[in-house]
Design a protein around this motif. Structure first.
Motif, PDB file in Angstrom:
ATOM      1  N   GLU A 201      -2.339  -3.255   6.153  1.00  0.00           N
ATOM      2  CA  GLU A 201      -1.515  -2.177   5.633  1.00  0.00           C
ATOM      3  C   GLU A 201      -2.499  -0.896   5.267  1.00  0.00           C
ATOM      4  O   GLU A 201      -2.605   0.038   6.131  1.00  0.00           O
TER       5      GLU A 201
ATOM      6  N   LEU B 258       0.829  -1.161   0.036  1.00  0.00           N
ATOM      7  CA  LEU B 258      -0.051   0.019  -0.430  1.00  0.00           C
ATOM      8  C   LEU B 258       1.060   1.017  -0.049  1.00  0.00           C
ATOM      9  O   LEU B 258       1.959   1.255   0.381  1.00  0.00           O
ATOM     10  N   ASP B 259       0.873   2.223  -0.970  1.00  0.00           N
ATOM     11  CA  ASP B 259       0.758   3.695  -0.764  1.00  0.00           C
ATOM     12  C   ASP B 259       0.207   4.644  -0.356  1.00  0.00           C
ATOM     13  O   ASP B 259      -0.574   4.037  -0.344  1.00  0.00           O
ATOM     14  N   VAL B 260       1.105   4.850   0.304  1.00  0.00           N
ATOM     15  CA  VAL B 260       0.628   6.098   1.069  1.00  0.00           C
ATOM     16  C   VAL B 260       1.155   7.422   1.626  1.00  0.00           C
ATOM     17  O   VAL B 260       1.811   7.583   1.463  1.00  0.00           O
ATOM     18  N   THR B 261       0.315   8.431   0.597  1.00  0.00           N
ATOM     19  CA  THR B 261       0.833  10.068   0.074  1.00  0.00           C
ATOM     20  C   THR B 261      -0.183  11.031   0.890  1.00  0.00           C
ATOM     21  O   THR B 261      -1.531  10.434   1.018  1.00  0.00           O
ATOM     22  N   GLU B 262       0.550  12.014   1.581  1.00  0.00           N
ATOM     23  CA  GLU B 262      -0.757  13.276   1.634  1.00  0.00           C
ATOM     24  C   GLU B 262      -0.437  14.507   0.477  1.00  0.00           C
ATOM     25  O   GLU B 262       0.072  14.574   0.167  1.00  0.00           O
TER      26      GLU B 262
ATOM     27  N   LEU C 274      -5.548  11.993   2.823  1.00  0.00           N
ATOM     28  CA  LEU C 274      -4.625  11.236   2.670  1.00  0.00           C
ATOM     29  C   LEU C 274      -4.896   9.920   1.835  1.00  0.00           C
ATOM     30  O   LEU C 274      -6.317   9.833   1.710  1.00  0.00           O
TER      31      LEU C 274
ATOM     32  N   LEU D 144      -4.249   6.673   0.183  1.00  0.00           N
ATOM     33  CA  LEU D 144      -4.167   5.368   0.100  1.00  0.00           C
ATOM     34  C   LEU D 144      -4.095   4.272  -1.469  1.00  0.00           C
ATOM     35  O   LEU D 144      -5.067   4.557  -2.122  1.00  0.00           O
TER      36      LEU D 144
ATOM     37  N   ALA E 293      -9.860  10.771   3.290  1.00  0.00           N
ATOM     38  CA  ALA E 293      -8.553   9.589   3.068  1.00  0.00           C
ATOM     39  C   ALA E 293      -9.763   8.923   1.456  1.00  0.00           C
ATOM     40  O   ALA E 293     -10.879   9.248   0.975  1.00  0.00           O
TER      41      ALA E 293
ATOM     42  N   ILE F 104      -8.983   6.584  -1.636  1.00  0.00           N
ATOM     43  CA  ILE F 104      -8.334   4.948  -1.992  1.00  0.00           C
ATOM     44  C   ILE F 104      -8.531   4.791  -3.518  1.00  0.00           C
ATOM     45  O   ILE F 104      -9.778   5.060  -3.895  1.00  0.00           O
TER      46      ILE F 104
ATOM     47  N   ALA G 245      -3.619   2.529   7.523  1.00  0.00           N
ATOM     48  CA  ALA G 245      -3.623   3.570   7.586  1.00  0.00           C
ATOM     49  C   ALA G 245      -4.441   4.621   7.270  1.00  0.00           C
ATOM     50  O   ALA G 245      -4.958   5.333   7.682  1.00  0.00           O
TER      51      ALA G 245
END
Length: 254
Positions: A34, A5-9, A14, A16, A51, A53, A38
């Motif tokens: 993951e 899982l790539d998580v960026t802000e 957020l 995902l 968020a 996704i 998150a």
């Protein structure tokens, strides 16, 4: 172990990204764990409001990883269900950004989200009956509340593909995007949501979700339990002050 899982802000948003494109982002236990972690971060941090996704590559999520299932792996997180999400979504808003296919558990992830942005060429489906199974990750519990009953029953009993354009026509999809632009459009929607007070967002979501089965005589009293703390919050005072002073509010989540 490589993250799945790539998580960026992006400011208060957020993002995902399920990152198993070689497996059409099929859900593994690791990916489910993951996602769960998150979303706990989303709910815990005052500087995050919403968020998104999505899936890497050309597919949102093809459902459960059948190779993992064959090894005895079930992508369920205790207390949170399939994908670490469907049984207990976050208290803050969650937006699905869908490209390609969202099938079986992938569609059930979408149904657990609060808003949906999809490519015009995306497709949804609950094909479990074609495999001798039933959709058990929320599809049978949520779909008939999102779309007309007989349409929901047809989709479940036939297991057929359902184009995103048709889903948009009955308002399951909030916004359609050109192919490859679902995440971009979802971020625009997320930023619009994130411009509002985070406590108010979470409380409003909870009342909308929970009030469906509240007894009529108790609805306003139960609502008050959630909205009164928002009314008394520092953010409520900030919202009023910003309006009077003709400036953008600075939310703190308190």
């Amino acid at each position: 172990m490589t993250a799945q899982l790539d998580v960026t802000e992006h400011g208060r948003v957020l993002v995902l990204t399920m990152n198993r494109p070689e497996a059409r982002n099929a859900m593994s236990l690791q990916l489910a764990e993951e996602i769960s972690a998150a979303l706990e971060t989303l709910d815990a941090r005052d500087d995050l409001s919403v968020a998104v996704i999505t899936g890497a590559g050309s597919t949102f999520c093809a459902g459960m990883d059948l190779k993992g299932f064959a090894r005895g792996e079930i992508p369920v997180v205790e207390g949170k269900g399939f994908a670490g999400l469907v049984k207990a979504p976050p208290r803050k808003p969650l937006i699905a950004a869908v490209e390609g296919y969202a099938l079986a558990g992938g569609f059930e992830i979408v149904l657990a989200c609060d808003l949906v942005v999809a490519s015009r060429t995306a497709n949804f489906g609950l094909p479990e009956v074609k495999r001798g199974l039933s959709a058990a990750a929320g599809g049978l519990l949520r779909l008939q509340h999102r779309i007309p009953y007989h349409l929901a029953m047809e989709l479940v009993l036939t297991g057929r593909m359902w184009p995103a354009t048709d889903a948009a026509a009955v308002h399951l999809v909030n916004r359609l995007a050109e192919p490859g632009e679902a995440l971009t459009e979802a971020l625009k929607l997320a930023e619009e949501v994130a411009g509002n007070a985070p406590l108010a967002l979470a409380a409003s979501k909870r009342v909308l979700v929970d009030s469906v089965d509240w007894p009529l005589a108790e609805k306003f009293d139960r609502q008050e339990q959630h909205v009164d703390p928002v009314r008394r919050s520092a953010d409520a005072k900030e919202g009023a002050a910003a309006f009077v002073e003709k400036r953008a509010p600075q939310w703190t989540g308190h």
